[in-house]
Every structure is written in structure tokens, then in C-alpha cells.
Design a protein around this motif. Structure first.
Motif, short mmCIF file in Angstrom:
data_model
loop_
_atom_site.label_atom_id
_atom_site.label_comp_id
_atom_site.label_asym_id
_atom_site.label_seq_id
_atom_site.Cartn_x
_atom_site.Cartn_y
_atom_site.Cartn_z
N GLU A 9 0.94 -1.18 -0.32
CA GLU A 9 0.34 0.06 -0.31
C GLU A 9 0.73 1.55 0.12
OE1 GLU A 9 -4.33 1.74 2.23
OE2 GLU A 9 -3.01 0.10 2.83
N LEU A 10 1.95 0.92 0.67
CA LEU A 10 3.11 2.52 0.94
C LEU A 10 3.27 2.71 -0.38
CD1 LEU A 10 4.27 2.14 4.51
CD2 LEU A 10 3.22 3.70 3.55
N HIS A 11 4.09 1.68 -1.11
CA HIS A 11 4.71 1.63 -1.98
C HIS A 11 4.44 2.22 -3.36
CE1 HIS A 11 8.14 -0.99 -4.54
NE2 HIS A 11 8.19 0.33 -4.91
N HIS A 12 2.72 1.49 -3.81
CA HIS A 12 1.83 2.31 -4.49
C HIS A 12 1.43 3.43 -4.30
CE1 HIS A 12 -1.41 2.39 -6.64
NE2 HIS A 12 -1.25 1.38 -7.99
N GLN A 13 0.71 3.29 -3.30
CA GLN A 13 -0.17 4.37 -3.01
C GLN A 13 0.52 5.87 -2.43
OE1 GLN A 13 -3.97 4.38 -2.77
NE2 GLN A 13 -2.96 3.47 -4.65
N LYS A 14 2.12 5.61 -2.14
CA LYS A 14 2.88 6.67 -1.84
C LYS A 14 4.04 6.98 -2.76
CE LYS A 14 0.21 7.89 1.98
NZ LYS A 14 -0.64 9.22 1.90
N HIS A 15 4.81 5.72 -3.36
CA HIS A 15 5.95 6.37 -3.61
C HIS A 15 5.78 6.43 -4.94
CE1 HIS A 15 9.20 5.82 -0.69
NE2 HIS A 15 8.13 4.92 0.61
N HIS A 16 5.08 5.68 -5.67
CA HIS A 16 5.00 5.42 -6.76
C HIS A 16 4.03 6.82 -7.35
CE1 HIS A 16 3.48 3.09 -11.24
NE2 HIS A 16 3.92 3.93 -10.97
N ASN A 17 2.78 6.45 -6.64
CA ASN A 17 2.40 7.96 -6.79
C ASN A 17 2.73 9.90 -6.62
OD1 ASN A 17 -0.49 9.57 -7.56
ND2 ASN A 17 -0.31 9.82 -4.66
N ALA A 18 3.81 9.64 -5.77
CA ALA A 18 4.96 10.37 -5.96
C ALA A 18 5.61 11.44 -7.32
CB ALA A 18 6.05 10.76 -5.02
N TYR A 19 6.00 9.44 -7.25
CA TYR A 19 6.76 9.34 -9.09
C TYR A 19 5.79 10.34 -10.02
CZ TYR A 19 10.22 6.76 -6.61
OH TYR A 19 11.40 6.02 -5.63
N VAL A 20 4.59 9.74 -9.89
CA VAL A 20 3.04 10.24 -11.49
C VAL A 20 3.83 11.88 -10.95
CG1 VAL A 20 1.03 10.18 -12.59
CG2 VAL A 20 2.74 7.84 -11.51
N THR A 21 2.77 11.92 -9.94
CA THR A 21 3.23 13.75 -9.36
C THR A 21 3.74 14.09 -10.00
OG1 THR A 21 1.07 12.99 -7.59
CG2 THR A 21 2.08 15.24 -7.41
N ASN A 22 5.03 14.22 -9.89
CA ASN A 22 6.16 14.84 -10.00
C ASN A 22 6.73 14.71 -11.07
OD1 ASN A 22 6.86 15.76 -6.80
ND2 ASN A 22 8.31 13.66 -6.90
N LEU A 23 6.96 13.80 -12.21
CA LEU A 23 6.97 13.63 -13.26
C LEU A 23 5.60 14.78 -13.82
CD1 LEU A 23 7.79 12.35 -15.73
CD2 LEU A 23 6.51 10.82 -16.06
N ASN A 24 4.75 14.50 -13.47
CA ASN A 24 3.44 16.14 -14.25
C ASN A 24 3.91 17.52 -14.05
OD1 ASN A 24 1.95 13.80 -15.69
ND2 ASN A 24 0.27 13.49 -13.79
N ALA A 25 4.45 17.42 -12.50
CA ALA A 25 4.83 19.03 -12.58
C ALA A 25 5.95 19.26 -13.76
CB ALA A 25 5.40 18.78 -11.11
N ALA A 26 7.27 18.32 -13.60
CA ALA A 26 8.34 18.73 -14.21
C ALA A 26 7.65 18.77 -15.55
CB ALA A 26 9.40 17.15 -14.13
N GLU A 27 7.11 18.10 -16.42
CA GLU A 27 6.46 18.33 -17.51
C GLU A 27 5.90 19.33 -18.21
OE1 GLU A 27 4.96 14.54 -19.01
OE2 GLU A 27 6.59 14.11 -19.37
#
Length: 219
Positions: A47-65
Motif C-alpha cells: 500500500e505504501l509502495h503503490h499509493q505513496k511512492h509510485h504516486n509521488a513519481y507520477v505527481t512529480n513527473l507531471n509537474a516536471a513536464e
């Protein structure tokens, strides 16, 4: 002439859509319940790995793009270069985890005949492959990934390790088939500092059907 104008209009419309209406990356759903891989990987880790860590990569990728889009529009070359590391790290994290979730399954499966032949050819046996894959995973210094990849040039399977969230294909040219995440957040709550135990256990939940399909597609 009308055909040429139509093609130019279509191209311009496409470019406008790419620059102005960029679709955002989204967190993919897990193909199973958070607790489905227990006892190999506990619910809390998943749950932590998917909901927190992977989600953070997605959020930060969108922001960087979004920042990249603005920098391109302003022709700010310095900013474009500066954003490279953020896009590589977060984009790699998104790519790697999207593969990782599908590489795992609570349902037992076996390698396809083609994958088994390739493993026997390139590693002598499944047991020897696991031994070499484990060695690569355990040897990663700090955070990173161990991968089984397909080399399109030699048409052979290879094991490789990537630091941090460096994506396999973009950095080595190998097509990713099976990845083992050895960042501490992937196992520490359950296995503490015993990374070798985690690597041994994860082979019990490998989705060989998915790995086989990736090899077939890569070939």
C-alpha cells in the motif's frame, strides 16, 4: 494543394494538442489486492509502495513536464537542461513500477516454452538464473533495480542493474522483462536489512506469464 494545406493544418493541430493539451500521467491500478502477495510482501508495504511512492513519481513527473512545456515555450534552454534529472528520475520511477506491479502475481505461473529455452540457453538453468539475478540485486549499492532484459542486437537475455530509478531500456538499450526493486521502501518494513531474504522470497510471486509475454513482444 488542398491536400497539402489539409496535411499542414492536421500537423499544426497535432503539435498544438501536444504542447497545449498534454495528457497527464496517472497512477495505474494494482492488478491485485494490496494483501494478495502475502506472506512474501505484506499489505502495508504494498500500500505504501503503490499509493505513496509510485504516486509521488507520477505527481512529480507531471509537474516536471508542465515546467518543461513552459520552458520550451519560453526557449529557456537552461531550464530545459535543469529539468532533465527530474524527468529521468520520476519518469523512470513511473516506468519501473508500472512494470514491477505486473511482474508480480499471487497466482502461480510457469515460464513459456520460449522463455524457458532462453533461460536455459543464456543461464544454463532456472536455478542458475535466479542465483545470478539475486547476486545482481544484492550487489546494488544503495537504491536501484536488478533486471532481466532482452538484447535486441544479440537476441540474448541479460541481467543488468540500474541505480536509483534509471529506466533499463532508456539507459542500456535492453528491453525490460523482469525487475526486482531493491529500494529499501520495497522491503525494509518486513525484511529489515536482509535484502537477500527479500530477493529469495520475491521469486515465489513472479508472474512468469507476464515475463513470457514481454519476451514474445520484444522478439
Amino acid at each position: 494543394m488542398l491536400a497539402v494545406r489539409g496535411a499542414l493544418f492536421s500537423t499544426a493541430k497535432t503539435c498544438s494538442a501536444v504542447l497545449g493539451c498534454r495528457s497527464k500521467h496517472t497512477l495505474p491500478d494494482l492488478p491485485y489486492d494490496f494483501g494478495a502477495l502475502e506472506p512474501v510482501i505484506c499489505r502495508e508495504i504494498m500500500e505504501l509502495h503503490h499509493q505513496k511512492h509510485h504516486n509521488a513519481y507520477v505527481t512529480n513527473l507531471n509537474a516536471a513536464e508542465e515546467q518543461l512545456q513552459d520552458a520550451v515555450a519560453k526557449k529557456d534552454v537552461s531550464k530545459i537542461i535543469q529539468l532533465g534529472n527530474a524527468i529521468k528520475f520520476n519518469g523512470g520511477g513511473h516506468i519501473n513500477h508500472s512494470i514491477f506491479w505486473k511482474n508480480l502475481s499471487p497466482d502461480r505461473s510457469d515460464p513459456s516454452t520460449e522463455l524457458q529455452k532462453a533461460l536455459n540457453r543464456d543461464f544454463q538453468s532456472m536455478d542458475n538464473f535466479k542465483k545470478e539475478m539475486k547476486a545482481a540485486a544484492v550487489a546494488v549499492q544503495g537504491s536501484g533495480w536488478a533486471w532481466l532484459g532482452y538484447n535486441k542486437k544479440t537476441k540474448l537475455l541479460q541481467i543488468a542493474a540500474c541505480p536509483n530509478q534509471d529506466p533499463l531500456e532508456a539507459t542500456t538499450g535492453l528491453v525490460p522483462l523482469l525487475g526486482i526493486d531493491v529500494w529499501e521502501h520495497a522491503y525494509y518494513l518486513q525484511y529489515k536489512n536482509l535484502r537477500p531474504n527479500y530477493v529469495d522470497a520475491i521469486f515465489d510471486v513472479v508472474n512468469w506469464k507476464d515475463v513470457s509475454e514481454r519476451l514474445a513482444k520484444a522478439q
